[in-house]
Design an enzyme around this catalytic site. Structure first.
Site, PDB file in Angstrom:
ATOM      1  N   GLU A 406       0.821  -1.208   0.000  1.00 56.25           N
ATOM      2  CA  GLU A 406       0.000   0.000   0.000  1.00 56.25           C
ATOM      3  C   GLU A 406       0.861   1.266   0.000  1.00 56.25           C
ATOM      4  O   GLU A 406       0.555   2.241  -0.672  1.00 56.25           O
ATOM      5  CB  GLU A 406      -0.913   0.014   1.238  1.00 56.25           C
ATOM      6  CG  GLU A 406      -1.952  -1.081   1.261  1.00 56.25           C
ATOM      7  CD  GLU A 406      -3.160  -0.765   0.416  1.00 56.25           C
ATOM      8  OE1 GLU A 406      -3.155   0.268  -0.268  1.00 56.25           O
ATOM      9  OE2 GLU A 406      -4.111  -1.553   0.435  1.00 56.25           O
ATOM     10  N   SER A 512       0.473  -1.653  -5.683  1.00 53.93           N
ATOM     11  CA  SER A 512       0.544  -0.670  -4.613  1.00 53.93           C
ATOM     12  C   SER A 512      -0.853  -0.136  -4.358  1.00 53.93           C
ATOM     13  O   SER A 512      -1.846  -0.688  -4.851  1.00 53.93           O
ATOM     14  CB  SER A 512       1.521   0.457  -4.967  1.00 53.93           C
ATOM     15  OG  SER A 512       1.104   1.125  -6.146  1.00 53.93           O
ATOM     16  N   HIS A 513      -0.936   0.933  -3.608  1.00 51.69           N
ATOM     17  CA  HIS A 513      -2.226   1.479  -3.197  1.00 51.69           C
ATOM     18  C   HIS A 513      -3.093   1.822  -4.411  1.00 51.69           C
ATOM     19  O   HIS A 513      -2.673   2.524  -5.314  1.00 51.69           O
ATOM     20  CB  HIS A 513      -2.007   2.729  -2.350  1.00 51.69           C
ATOM     21  CG  HIS A 513      -3.273   3.355  -1.857  1.00 51.69           C
ATOM     22  ND1 HIS A 513      -4.042   2.780  -0.870  1.00 51.69           N
ATOM     23  CD2 HIS A 513      -3.921   4.485  -2.230  1.00 51.69           C
ATOM     24  CE1 HIS A 513      -5.098   3.543  -0.638  1.00 51.69           C
ATOM     25  NE2 HIS A 513      -5.050   4.582  -1.458  1.00 51.69           N
ATOM     26  N   GLY A 514      -4.324   1.305  -4.413  1.00 52.48           N
ATOM     27  CA  GLY A 514      -5.268   1.601  -5.479  1.00 52.48           C
ATOM     28  C   GLY A 514      -5.334   0.564  -6.573  1.00 52.48           C
ATOM     29  O   GLY A 514      -6.279   0.565  -7.371  1.00 52.48           O
TER      30      GLY A 514
END
Length: 592
Positions: A406, A512-514
């Site tokens: 994240e 990663s984040h998203g």
């Protein structure tokens, strides 16, 4: 000659008379036909109106022959007496709200866009919203998540949007059946925020998806202690009004009022968690989904006050430090700042706040649950006392979802990490860990987690007891304590009280984040996705759909733990490139 001339005149006169007679006949025929058609339409509409008012409203009524077009026009209306000639017409009473939508034949999905559930007072945009009366969509086929004419002001560049943005989009499968029985009613998921893309994977699994716009940033979360200013958490209030709209009208579109889930990703996930912690005791929601929300379940989820930043922004934008007509008065505070900012263009205000690097989050209120105290960041989990359990809602299942990296994109985007010396990285890590655990646990965690030696350029970093670390490893360290560890702790506390909390951590390459939300919303024919990424997207959609429908994301089995700790109960997708596997750990025993 005279006789012939008379005959010609008589013939021409007769022909003219017959022509006029035929013209008059045709005119009266057309007139009578038009009147007859008009009365026939009126009679048909009256009969249809009587049927609609005397029976349960029809969800979808298809008129005319079927076509091969991929999109058909659809009317979403509150008034059954509106005479509109379209292929597909939906007659529903939704507080006299009218909106246009499209029919997607590819997945048999009906999309309704731009439904107003409240109005923002343009004279007082920080204040309470206003009810909707006789609203009609003026935007046509408008996606509320992407069209700047209806979405809320963005907190990121280019800061587009409009103040009167309290709209929602609704997506469902089309059907034409008797929906009077509870068996046919469909579960509903209320997804907060402006998400780009389609949630067809959820809709195809029998879930009604409602995407909700609400005020965020400075317009949604003004936190202060000035009793003269009655503005507080308007973004949360908007969400409450949207939930109220859905519960009041759910049965009109075959929605199940007993199965309504609130979901969100990232900052929207923080709002979902805030609503769960502060308002779950009085809301008709039976499930919650929190995706990739940092610092979940802690006091850090809320901010105490942002009054100073509002005053600073107002002064930068031209507000005098003291009233012009009363120089003896004291300096202006948050009350005057909010009044002044109410008449500033949203884009200008967002730009100034962006430059000031201020992040607006839900404001703290009266704690209805001690969950944040039991498992708050900075406290070691030592078990849950029986007195604490009475404050935790054990009847409402919660699904938490994270990716293993994240924090990776934040590390990659920050140049200070790329050029920092070892002592800088160690200070950053210690700062993060010290906020959550006792100091003696810092070294212990570093010894366990950081095991991948690497070099960044020509530098070697040794932030933890002589071990080297690369950017990806640093991202995982920060991820564990910004996202995964807090979520794990709140799950431990809740499960210790008998709650049904589920936590899944996805580990797939370069994610990663998203990225989890991006995959979930990807199209079925999106070419830039690999075969495994499509499998992963379908797996995420399946789990969320099953959770919304049944209350648990996977089929229950013996020795299956419904939650996770710091190192246990992790669902890993991408154990092998082409196979989705589930890895669970219960009391130290790994089962596959």
């Amino acid at each position: 000659m005279c006789v012939n001339r008379v005959r010609s005149i008589v013939s021409l006169t007769l022909i003219a008379y017959l022509s006029v007679l035929m013209g008059v006949s045709v005119y009266f025929y057309v007139l009578i036909e038009s009147v007859y058609q008009q009365f026939s339409d009126m009679s048909e509409n009256y009969v249809q109106l009587v049927k609609d008012t005397s029976s349960t409203p029809i969800v979808v009524a298809t008129h005319g022959h079927s076509t091969n077009r991929s999109h058909q026009s659809v009317l979403f209306t509150a008034r059954a007496d509106v005479n509109i000639s379209m292929e597909t017409i939906l007659h529903v009473e939704f507080n006299y709200t009218t909106a246009l939508g499209t029919m997607d034949d590819t997945f048999n999905i009906i999309n309704f866009y731009g439904l107003k559930y409240r109005h923002v007072d343009l004279i007082d945009p920080f204040g309470n919203s206003l009810p909707v009366v006789n609203s009609k969509s003026s935007f046509g086929f408008t996606d509320c998540s992407s069209d700047e004419r209806v979405r809320c002001p963005s907190t990121r560049r280019p800061f587009t949007g409009t103040l009167d943005c309290l709209t929602l989009d609704m997506h469902m499968q089309s059907w034409n059946r008797d929906r009077s029985t509870d068996h046919f009613k469909r579960p509903i998921i209320i997804w907060l925020g402006e998400i780009m893309g389609s949630l067809w994977r959820l809709i195809g699994n029998g879930v009604i998806v409602i995407r909700v716009n609400y005020r965020r940033g400075v317009y949604g979360f003004v936190c202060h202690r000035d009793e003269r200013l009655p503005y507080y958490n308007q973004g949360v209030n908007d969400v409450m009004h949207a939930i109220e709209w859905v519960t009041e009208n759910a049965e009109r579109f075959a929605g199940d009022t007993k199965r309504i889930t609130l979901a969100g990703h990232g900052d929207d996930g923080k709002v979902v968690e805030y609503v769960r912690m502060y308002h779950s005791h009085h809301l008709p929601l039976d499930k919650y989904i929190v995706m990739s929300a940092a610092e979940t379940g802690s006091r850090d989820l809320t901010c105490s006050s942002n009054s100073n930043i509002l005053v600073t922004a107002a002064r930068i934008l031209g507000m005098p430090s003291v009233p012009v007509h009363d120089t003896t008065a004291g300096e202006r505070g948050v009350y005057d700042a909010v009044r002044y900012l109410s008449f500033i263009e949203p884009k200008r205000l967002m730009e100034r706040l962006y430059d000031l690097k201020e992040i607006f989050q839900p404001c703290p209120g009266e704690i209805r649950s001690t969950a944040s105290d039991v498992n708050g960041l900075g406290k070691a989990f030592e078990g849950v006392d029986s007195d604490d359990c009475k404050f935790i809602n054990t009847d409402t299942p919660v699904l938490y979802m994270n990716t293993l990296n994240e924090y990776a994109n934040k590390v990659k985007l920050d140049d200070s990490f790329m050029h920092a010396r070892a002592h800088t990285l160690r200070r950053v890590i210690e700062h993060v860990l010290a906020r959550r655990f006792k100091p003696h646990r810092v070294t212990r965690y570093c010894n366990v987690t950081i095991s991948e030696p690497a070099e960044i350029g020509s530098e070697r970093y040794e932030p933890c007891d002589g071990e080297v670390i690369n950017v990806e490893s640093l991202g995982r360290v920060l991820t564990d304590f910004e996202y995964i560890a807090p979520t794990s702790r709140i799950c431990e506390a809740a499960v210790g009280c008998g709650a049904s909390f589920y936590h899944y951590v996805y580990d797939f390459k370069n994610a990663s984040h998203g990225d989890d939300l991006r995959l979930l919303m990807s199209e079925h024919d999106q070419r830039n996705l690999t075969k495994f990424e499509r499998q992963l997207a379908d797996g995420i959609g399946m789990m969320i759909s099953r959770f919304v429908r049944r209350g648990y994301p996977v089929v229950k089995r013996d020795n299956w733990c419904s939650s996770t700790s710091l190192v246990a109960q992790i669902m890993e997708i991408n154990t092998t490139p082409n196979v989705i596997t589930t890895q669970t750990q219960v009391r130290g025993t790994v089962e596959r």
